[in-house]
Design a protein around this motif. Structure first.
Motif, PDB file in Angstrom:
ATOM      1  N   GLY A  73       1.399   1.645  11.705  1.00 25.91           N
ATOM      2  CA  GLY A  73       1.859   0.261  11.799  1.00 25.91           C
ATOM      3  C   GLY A  73       0.774  -0.772  12.001  1.00 25.91           C
ATOM      4  N   SER A  74      -0.481  -0.353  12.097  1.00 21.79           N
ATOM      5  CA  SER A  74      -1.528  -1.314  12.436  1.00 21.79           C
ATOM      6  C   SER A  74      -2.714  -1.364  11.483  1.00 21.79           C
ATOM      7  CB  SER A  74      -2.059  -1.000  13.837  1.00 21.79           C
ATOM      8  OG  SER A  74      -2.721   0.258  13.823  1.00 21.79           O
ATOM      9  N   ASN A  75      -2.783  -0.497  10.496  1.00 26.73           N
ATOM     10  CA  ASN A  75      -4.020  -0.405   9.711  1.00 26.73           C
ATOM     11  C   ASN A  75      -3.849  -0.586   8.202  1.00 26.73           C
ATOM     12  OD1 ASN A  75      -2.695   2.028   9.264  1.00 26.73           O
ATOM     13  ND2 ASN A  75      -4.534   3.262   9.450  1.00 26.73           N
ATOM     14  N   TRP A  76      -2.903  -1.393   7.791  1.00 31.36           N
ATOM     15  CA  TRP A  76      -2.657  -1.600   6.356  1.00 31.36           C
ATOM     16  C   TRP A  76      -3.930  -1.951   5.607  1.00 31.36           C
ATOM     17  CZ3 TRP A  76      -0.029  -0.793   2.136  1.00 31.36           C
ATOM     18  CH2 TRP A  76      -0.192  -1.637   1.043  1.00 31.36           C
ATOM     19  N   PHE A  77      -4.669  -2.931   6.068  1.00 24.95           N
ATOM     20  CA  PHE A  77      -5.839  -3.391   5.320  1.00 24.95           C
ATOM     21  C   PHE A  77      -6.954  -2.348   5.295  1.00 24.95           C
ATOM     22  CE2 PHE A  77      -3.598  -7.342   6.254  1.00 24.95           C
ATOM     23  CZ  PHE A  77      -3.516  -7.856   4.966  1.00 24.95           C
ATOM     24  N   ASN A  78      -7.098  -1.567   6.353  1.00 30.24           N
ATOM     25  CA  ASN A  78      -8.078  -0.476   6.367  1.00 30.24           C
ATOM     26  C   ASN A  78      -7.628   0.711   5.528  1.00 30.24           C
ATOM     27  OD1 ASN A  78      -9.866  -1.830   8.061  1.00 30.24           O
ATOM     28  ND2 ASN A  78      -8.826  -1.095   9.884  1.00 30.24           N
ATOM     29  N   TRP A  79      -6.329   0.850   5.310  1.00 30.71           N
ATOM     30  CA  TRP A  79      -5.771   1.941   4.510  1.00 30.71           C
ATOM     31  C   TRP A  79      -5.781   1.605   3.027  1.00 30.71           C
ATOM     32  CZ3 TRP A  79      -1.406   2.261   1.343  1.00 30.71           C
ATOM     33  CH2 TRP A  79      -0.974   3.543   1.000  1.00 30.71           C
ATOM     34  N   MET A  80      -5.397   0.361   2.702  1.00 31.80           N
ATOM     35  CA  MET A  80      -5.205   0.019   1.289  1.00 31.80           C
ATOM     36  C   MET A  80      -6.493   0.030   0.483  1.00 31.80           C
ATOM     37  SD  MET A  80      -4.472  -4.036   1.058  1.00 31.80           S
ATOM     38  CE  MET A  80      -5.736  -4.850   0.146  1.00 31.80           C
TER      39      MET A  80
ATOM     40  N   LYS B 106       6.148  -3.954   3.596  1.00 32.02           N
ATOM     41  CA  LYS B 106       6.337  -3.654   5.019  1.00 32.02           C
ATOM     42  C   LYS B 106       5.091  -3.965   5.851  1.00 32.02           C
ATOM     43  CE  LYS B 106       7.986  -1.502   8.732  1.00 32.02           C
ATOM     44  NZ  LYS B 106       9.094  -2.009   9.503  1.00 32.02           N
ATOM     45  N   PHE B 107       3.958  -3.438   5.432  1.00 33.74           N
ATOM     46  CA  PHE B 107       2.782  -3.469   6.283  1.00 33.74           C
ATOM     47  C   PHE B 107       1.927  -4.717   6.162  1.00 33.74           C
ATOM     48  CE2 PHE B 107       3.766   1.071   6.162  1.00 33.74           C
ATOM     49  CZ  PHE B 107       3.883   1.277   7.525  1.00 33.74           C
ATOM     50  N   GLU B 108       1.936  -5.358   5.028  1.00 34.66           N
ATOM     51  CA  GLU B 108       1.136  -6.574   4.924  1.00 34.66           C
ATOM     52  C   GLU B 108       1.687  -7.639   5.865  1.00 34.66           C
ATOM     53  OE1 GLU B 108       0.117  -8.937   1.134  1.00 34.66           O
ATOM     54  OE2 GLU B 108      -1.153  -7.147   1.153  1.00 34.66           O
ATOM     55  N   LYS B 109       2.992  -7.762   5.912  1.00 34.36           N
ATOM     56  CA  LYS B 109       3.612  -8.715   6.836  1.00 34.36           C
ATOM     57  C   LYS B 109       3.375  -8.299   8.281  1.00 34.36           C
ATOM     58  CE  LYS B 109       7.332  -9.847   3.658  1.00 34.36           C
ATOM     59  NZ  LYS B 109       8.756  -9.671   3.370  1.00 34.36           N
ATOM     60  N   LEU B 110       3.550  -7.025   8.566  1.00 33.60           N
ATOM     61  CA  LEU B 110       3.390  -6.496   9.906  1.00 33.60           C
ATOM     62  C   LEU B 110       1.963  -6.699  10.413  1.00 33.60           C
ATOM     63  CD1 LEU B 110       4.955  -4.857  12.092  1.00 33.60           C
ATOM     64  CD2 LEU B 110       4.031  -2.813  11.036  1.00 33.60           C
ATOM     65  N   THR B 111       1.001  -6.371   9.569  1.00 35.66           N
ATOM     66  CA  THR B 111      -0.395  -6.489   9.954  1.00 35.66           C
ATOM     67  C   THR B 111      -0.815  -7.948  10.059  1.00 35.66           C
ATOM     68  OG1 THR B 111      -0.837  -4.403   8.834  1.00 35.66           O
ATOM     69  CG2 THR B 111      -2.737  -5.725   9.402  1.00 35.66           C
ATOM     70  N   MET B 112      -0.379  -8.788   9.138  1.00 37.91           N
ATOM     71  CA  MET B 112      -0.716 -10.212   9.185  1.00 37.91           C
ATOM     72  C   MET B 112      -0.158 -10.823  10.463  1.00 37.91           C
ATOM     73  SD  MET B 112      -2.563 -11.142   6.648  1.00 37.91           S
ATOM     74  CE  MET B 112      -2.338 -12.653   5.760  1.00 37.91           C
TER      75      MET B 112
END
Length: 107
Positions: free
Chosen positions: A19-26, A95-101
């Motif tokens: 739930g916290s690393n979208w940008f590091n994952w993508m 899901k994750f871009e919004k969550l991380t932003m």
């Protein structure tokens, strides 16, 4: 039509998506798609003929297993019924871009 074996090496650099690393994952996951010749998964652009498109779609269906393996079990419900890596990418991004932003804005 097979996916290059070099993907295994690149996958080791891809963290498990939580739930916290979208940008590091993508970013490293995009490199996996690039290696497989499937960058269209993230861009939605597929400029090719019918034969090439059929091959691309077959690889796209195989690639979802790689995505599934790099998503935390608690979030696999987002993609478990999908048959396309492109569809999985869209679902995860939504899901994750919004969550991380949102998390970054609060911090």
């Amino acid at each position: 039509m097979s996916i290059p074996s070099s993907i295994s090496a690149i996958l080791t650099a891809v963290p498990i998506l939580d739930g916290s690393n979208w940008f590091n994952w993508m970013k490293p996951m995009k490199m996996v798609f690039l290696t497989a010749g499937l960058i269209g998964i993230t861009s939605g652009m597929k400029l090719m003929g019918v034969k090439e498109l059929a091959e691309w779609m077959a690889k796209d269906m195989q690639m979802i297993a790689y995505i599934f393996a790099k998503v935390s079990p608690e979030f696999r419900y987002l993609i478990k019924d999908l048959e396309s890596a492109e569809a999985a990418w869209k679902a995860l991004k939504e899901k994750f871009e919004k969550l991380t932003m949102g998390s970054q804005m609060v911090a």
